[in-house]
Design a protein around this motif. Sequence first.
Motif, short mmCIF file in Angstrom:
data_model
loop_
_atom_site.label_atom_id
_atom_site.label_comp_id
_atom_site.label_asym_id
_atom_site.label_seq_id
_atom_site.Cartn_x
_atom_site.Cartn_y
_atom_site.Cartn_z
N ASP A 1 0.86 -1.18 0.00
CA ASP A 1 0.00 0.00 0.00
C ASP A 1 0.90 1.23 0.00
O ASP A 1 1.45 1.62 1.04
N VAL A 2 1.05 1.85 -1.15
CA VAL A 2 1.96 2.98 -1.29
C VAL A 2 1.50 4.17 -0.45
O VAL A 2 2.31 4.84 0.20
N VAL A 3 0.21 4.44 -0.44
CA VAL A 3 -0.31 5.59 0.30
C VAL A 3 -0.09 5.40 1.80
O VAL A 3 0.37 6.32 2.49
N ALA A 4 -0.39 4.22 2.31
CA ALA A 4 -0.20 3.96 3.74
C ALA A 4 1.28 4.04 4.11
O ALA A 4 1.64 4.56 5.18
N THR A 5 2.14 3.54 3.24
CA THR A 5 3.58 3.60 3.50
C THR A 5 4.07 5.05 3.49
O THR A 5 4.85 5.46 4.35
N SER B 1 3.06 6.71 6.71
CA SER B 1 3.88 6.29 7.85
C SER B 1 5.26 6.93 7.85
O SER B 1 5.90 7.03 8.89
N MET B 2 5.74 7.36 6.67
CA MET B 2 7.08 7.93 6.57
C MET B 2 7.09 9.45 6.64
O MET B 2 8.12 10.06 6.93
N ALA B 3 5.96 10.09 6.38
CA ALA B 3 5.91 11.53 6.21
C ALA B 3 6.40 12.31 7.42
O ALA B 3 7.16 13.28 7.29
#
Length: 426
Positions: free
Chosen positions: A318-322, A325-327
């Motif tokens: 899940d690119v958006v969730a990842t 989580s990194m932002a």
Amino acid sequence: MAELLLTYTDTDGSRQRVTVDRDEFVIGRHSECDLAIADSRLSRRHAKIARSGERFTVEDLGSSNGTDLNSQPVFDPVDIRSGDVLSLGGLEVRAEISVTQQKPVDSSPAVAVAPAPAPAKKSEAPKQAKRGIPLWLILVAPVSAALLVVIIAGVVLVVVSRGTNGASANETTDDPPVIDIPDKPKSNKTDDPPANTSIAGPGNPTPSNTGGTSNDPPVTGPTPTPANLSETAKVEINGATFLRRVAQNDPRAFLTTEQAKRVGAKVKQFSGSSAVADNISSARKNAEQIKSIAGAKNLKPQLLAVAAIAKLGSSRGDVVATAQSMADVLDKLSIQLGNELSDDCLLTIAAFDQGAAGQTMKLRDMLQKLANESTESSRTIRSIWFLQKQGKITQAEFDRALTFLAVGTIAQNPKEFGVNAEPLNI
């Protein structure tokens, strides 16, 4: 005499107060500024305060995040008044102006003894009048006037004569006046640049990165790469495009050939990867969500999306969730390390695990210490290539930045690198 005091809170949470002690006072992130603040929201030279007598003005120096005075954007010089609040890319600075009263100087004695110059001038005028006009001037003047008349008459005769001749010639031949035009070279093939110089593409400088300015528009679409280029050249072109898209203000970012070879080796590891293709497609599909997350953290969407795809690696996810989580970690690191230049962004990615562990200032402190000890320029020191060579970052940290750069290079033109996806233009 007026004195301007600036009060702000630095990145450590400490309250700072400085005095504007010169006529031109530059504020920014660069160490050479009169007031250097290590805050990534500031540009290297962000704003300038000018003093003229009792007046102070502020103007923006073309910063990335802008300058506001009492919530109003500043472009040209604007007066500062006591109590005004400056916002330098989001960093608030309060202005206080104090005026020191000076004792008045009694000038009455000087007035009492001041001599009056008028009488002396009046006595000189008659003397000059009595001298009269010199005799030689009376004799020379008529002769000079006669000579001048003769010269003017001669010039007029020559001009009229030439004009008459020219008119008669044109009446008989109807030929236009002859204008000398330099011969056009028969061929300019010898002046054409070598074929490889075109690989820089629109807006992309050659690897020398020296001199000149570019009026090319910002890159918004996939970078065209001629089919006959080597793999290293393709990495140079697309890698440079990616670096410019992740930085806040680095239009001349580039990869050297040696750097491109190292990135190219990492690119090959993802060539043909269906997982990377799916993750790039997912980022394209959810571009608006990624833009929203990035915008809230003062990050470029391209940086956040590729950081998430690189973290997922060869696995679908899940690119958006990842990205979400990194932002927060990337935001905190970019405040300490900066994000104006592409090298700053690569340092932020390299230090991600440090930031995730709460050590958001560890790499910044090391860079400051290294800058004090090394004879290299700050731009050289703030580079993953230099730090890896000097053993100042771990191999894992270097590989993380290299993977990020490789995935970003692929994302500009996936099919050029064997990945079946469309370019990631967000």
